[in-house]
Design a protein around this motif. Structure first.
Motif, PDB file in Angstrom:
ATOM      1  N   SER A   1       0.813  -1.219   0.000  1.00 24.10           N
ATOM      2  CA  SER A   1       0.000   0.000   0.000  1.00 24.10           C
ATOM      3  C   SER A   1       0.846   1.268   0.000  1.00 24.10           C
ATOM      4  CB  SER A   1      -0.947   0.000   1.207  1.00 24.10           C
ATOM      5  OG  SER A   1      -0.215  -0.016   2.425  1.00 24.10           O
ATOM      6  N   ASP A   2       2.069   1.207   0.535  1.00 23.12           N
ATOM      7  CA  ASP A   2       2.874   2.425   0.594  1.00 23.12           C
ATOM      8  C   ASP A   2       3.531   2.780  -0.744  1.00 23.12           C
ATOM      9  OD1 ASP A   2       4.901   0.528   0.522  1.00 23.12           O
ATOM     10  OD2 ASP A   2       5.661   0.960   2.528  1.00 23.12           O
ATOM     11  N   LEU A   3       3.271   1.990  -1.783  1.00 22.95           N
ATOM     12  CA  LEU A   3       3.772   2.326  -3.114  1.00 22.95           C
ATOM     13  C   LEU A   3       2.691   2.958  -3.996  1.00 22.95           C
ATOM     14  CD1 LEU A   3       6.185  -0.516  -4.327  1.00 22.95           C
ATOM     15  CD2 LEU A   3       6.735   1.724  -3.373  1.00 22.95           C
ATOM     16  N   ALA A   4       1.601   3.406  -3.399  1.00 21.84           N
ATOM     17  CA  ALA A   4       0.496   3.972  -4.182  1.00 21.84           C
ATOM     18  C   ALA A   4       0.956   5.132  -5.056  1.00 21.84           C
ATOM     19  CB  ALA A   4      -0.636   4.415  -3.262  1.00 21.84           C
ATOM     20  N   GLU A   5       1.809   5.996  -4.529  1.00 20.12           N
ATOM     21  CA  GLU A   5       2.265   7.142  -5.314  1.00 20.12           C
ATOM     22  C   GLU A   5       3.087   6.694  -6.523  1.00 20.12           C
ATOM     23  OE1 GLU A   5       4.868  11.283  -4.867  1.00 20.12           O
ATOM     24  OE2 GLU A   5       4.361  10.108  -3.086  1.00 20.12           O
TER      25      GLU A   5
END
Length: 208
Positions: A70-74
């Protein structure tokens, strides 16, 4: 009360996969997709026929499935309106896509050498699956379902149940694509270029 309505999109919520491939000249490509499912040691990938990824899979027969947290959304969103196809197909150009040869650089992600296949892994992804294509199946007029066999799995050891070969579900928070929007950690994560380009009628877009 249920209503009878012909839904235009069926993206109820599936994990985002960054599919890395190489073309005939050895150039790496990276493409986000969320039409993948697994059974045993195999996966089925639904990919648009006009994409560079589909072309590379047909010609080279190899890929790495990098499961995005989820922390790679950007980073994933930076890839949402990019294509390695040049010139850009008219249908994609109409939705705001532009050509980009260096997808890894555009996303701010790092190439990591695979062990059994030519395409690179994505260093930042905690699950990386080296695969080969074993079959392909036409799927409606615009897509192909590629059947791939997982040859080797790389998993961040912090995600494993200690002493086992099982992923700890509490340690794994996948990036989920739900109706073209990014979800993870049980919440909506960020605005989506894909949803905007596809003119999805979402409250998130109206608030921007």
């Amino acid at each position: 009360m249920h209503v009878n309505t012909p839904l235009k999109v069926h993206y109820y919520g599936t994990p985002v996969v960054l599919v890395s491939t190489r073309d005939v000249e050895g150039r790496a490509n990276l493409s986000p997709m969320s039409s993948a499912w697994w059974l045993g040691g195999s996966a089925m990938l639904g990919i648009g026929n006009k994409s560079q990824t589909a072309k590379n899979l047909r010609e080279q027969g190899e890929c790495v499935l990098n499961l995005a947290p989820s922390d790679l959304a950007e980073s994933v969103d930076r890839l949402a309106d990019l294509t390695a196809v040049d010139p850009v197909p008219p249908t994609k150009a109409a939705k705001g896509y532009r050509h980009e040869a260096d997808k890894f650089g555009a996303a701010g992600l790092t190439e990591q050498a695979a062990e059994l296949v030519a395409p690179p892994r994505v260093l930042e992804c905690p699950v990386q699956l080296e695969c080969r294509v074993v079959d392909s199946h036409p799927f409606n007029a615009t897509c192909t379902a590629f059947e791939v066999e997982v040859l080797r799995s790389h998993v961040d050891e912090r995600m494993l149940v200690p002493g086992t070969a099982y992923v700890d579900p509490d340690a794994w928070d996948p990036l989920i694509m739900k109706f073209c929007e990014y979800y993870g950690e049980g919440r909506h994560l960020r605005p989506s270029r894909l949803a905007a380009n596809w003119r999805m009628p979402h409250q998130h877009l109206a608030a921007q």
